[in-house]
Motif scaffolding. Structure first.
Motif, PDB file in Angstrom:
ATOM      1  N   UNK A   1       2.206  11.109  -8.725  1.00 55.98           N
ATOM      2  CA  UNK A   1       1.028  11.674  -9.649  1.00 55.98           C
ATOM      3  C   UNK A   1       0.739  12.953  -9.342  1.00 55.98           C
ATOM      4  N   UNK A   2       0.497  13.225  -7.931  1.00 52.26           N
ATOM      5  CA  UNK A   2       0.119  14.396  -7.535  1.00 52.26           C
ATOM      6  C   UNK A   2       1.243  15.217  -7.378  1.00 52.26           C
ATOM      7  N   UNK A   3       2.313  15.102  -7.648  1.00 54.10           N
ATOM      8  CA  UNK A   3       3.665  15.831  -7.691  1.00 54.10           C
ATOM      9  C   UNK A   3       3.708  16.458  -6.166  1.00 54.10           C
ATOM     10  N   UNK A   4       3.532  15.619  -5.125  1.00 54.17           N
ATOM     11  CA  UNK A   4       3.574  15.549  -3.781  1.00 54.17           C
ATOM     12  C   UNK A   4       4.913  15.197  -3.091  1.00 54.17           C
ATOM     13  N   UNK A   5       5.974  16.022  -2.986  1.00 58.77           N
ATOM     14  CA  UNK A   5       7.410  15.696  -2.432  1.00 58.77           C
ATOM     15  C   UNK A   5       7.107  15.141  -0.908  1.00 58.77           C
ATOM     16  N   UNK A   6       6.162  15.641  -0.431  1.00 58.75           N
ATOM     17  CA  UNK A   6       5.889  15.470   1.169  1.00 58.75           C
ATOM     18  C   UNK A   6       5.285  13.970   1.285  1.00 58.75           C
TER      19      UNK A   6
ATOM     20  N   UNK B   1       1.065  -1.014   0.021  1.00 59.94           N
ATOM     21  CA  UNK B   1       0.075  -0.035   0.079  1.00 59.94           C
ATOM     22  C   UNK B   1       0.770   1.389   0.073  1.00 59.94           C
ATOM     23  N   UNK B   2       1.941   1.244   0.778  1.00 60.38           N
ATOM     24  CA  UNK B   2       2.651   2.417   0.660  1.00 60.38           C
ATOM     25  C   UNK B   2       3.546   2.681  -0.401  1.00 60.38           C
ATOM     26  N   UNK B   3       4.042   1.595  -0.997  1.00 60.89           N
ATOM     27  CA  UNK B   3       4.585   1.569  -2.646  1.00 60.89           C
ATOM     28  C   UNK B   3       3.528   2.329  -3.510  1.00 60.89           C
ATOM     29  N   UNK B   4       2.208   1.719  -3.541  1.00 62.04           N
ATOM     30  CA  UNK B   4       1.271   2.414  -4.217  1.00 62.04           C
ATOM     31  C   UNK B   4       1.246   3.742  -3.769  1.00 62.04           C
ATOM     32  N   UNK B   5       1.003   4.206  -2.526  1.00 57.24           N
ATOM     33  CA  UNK B   5       1.115   5.699  -2.147  1.00 57.24           C
ATOM     34  C   UNK B   5       2.300   6.390  -2.738  1.00 57.24           C
ATOM     35  N   UNK B   6       3.431   5.848  -2.981  1.00 56.05           N
ATOM     36  CA  UNK B   6       4.542   6.476  -3.769  1.00 56.05           C
ATOM     37  C   UNK B   6       4.015   6.919  -5.163  1.00 56.05           C
ATOM     38  N   UNK B   7       3.444   5.851  -5.792  1.00 55.35           N
ATOM     39  CA  UNK B   7       3.156   6.138  -7.023  1.00 55.35           C
ATOM     40  C   UNK B   7       2.061   7.423  -7.144  1.00 55.35           C
ATOM     41  N   UNK B   8       0.947   7.210  -6.173  1.00 53.72           N
ATOM     42  CA  UNK B   8      -0.095   8.246  -6.161  1.00 53.72           C
ATOM     43  C   UNK B   8       0.519   9.856  -5.756  1.00 53.72           C
TER      44      UNK B   8
END
Length: 61
Positions: free
Chosen positions: A27-32, A17-24
């Motif tokens: 996509x959202x261009x959220x460095x944080x 889930x966290x790895x998928x979160x990295x992809x999201x």
């Protein structure tokens, strides 16, 4: 289902889930978000390896 090591399954699902979160986050261009998910993956996988070591030492693995 007796042979399922539930703690490891939970760690694997959380890490995925966290790895998928990295992809999201990318996509959202959220460095944080990217950094947070990377740190979460490292922590979760570290806990998994720590649990595996403890279970191996106790002879329950």
């Amino acid at each position: 289902m007796k042979d399922v090591k539930w703690p490891f399954l939970i760690y694997a699902i959380l890490a995925a889930a966290c790895i998928m979160g990295i992809g999201v986050a990318i996509a959202e261009k959220s460095l944080l978000g990217i950094l947070g998910c990377i740190i979460a993956v490292i922590v979760i996988m570290g806990l998994g390896f720590k649990t595996k070591k403890k279970m191996r030492e106790n002879g329950t693995l």
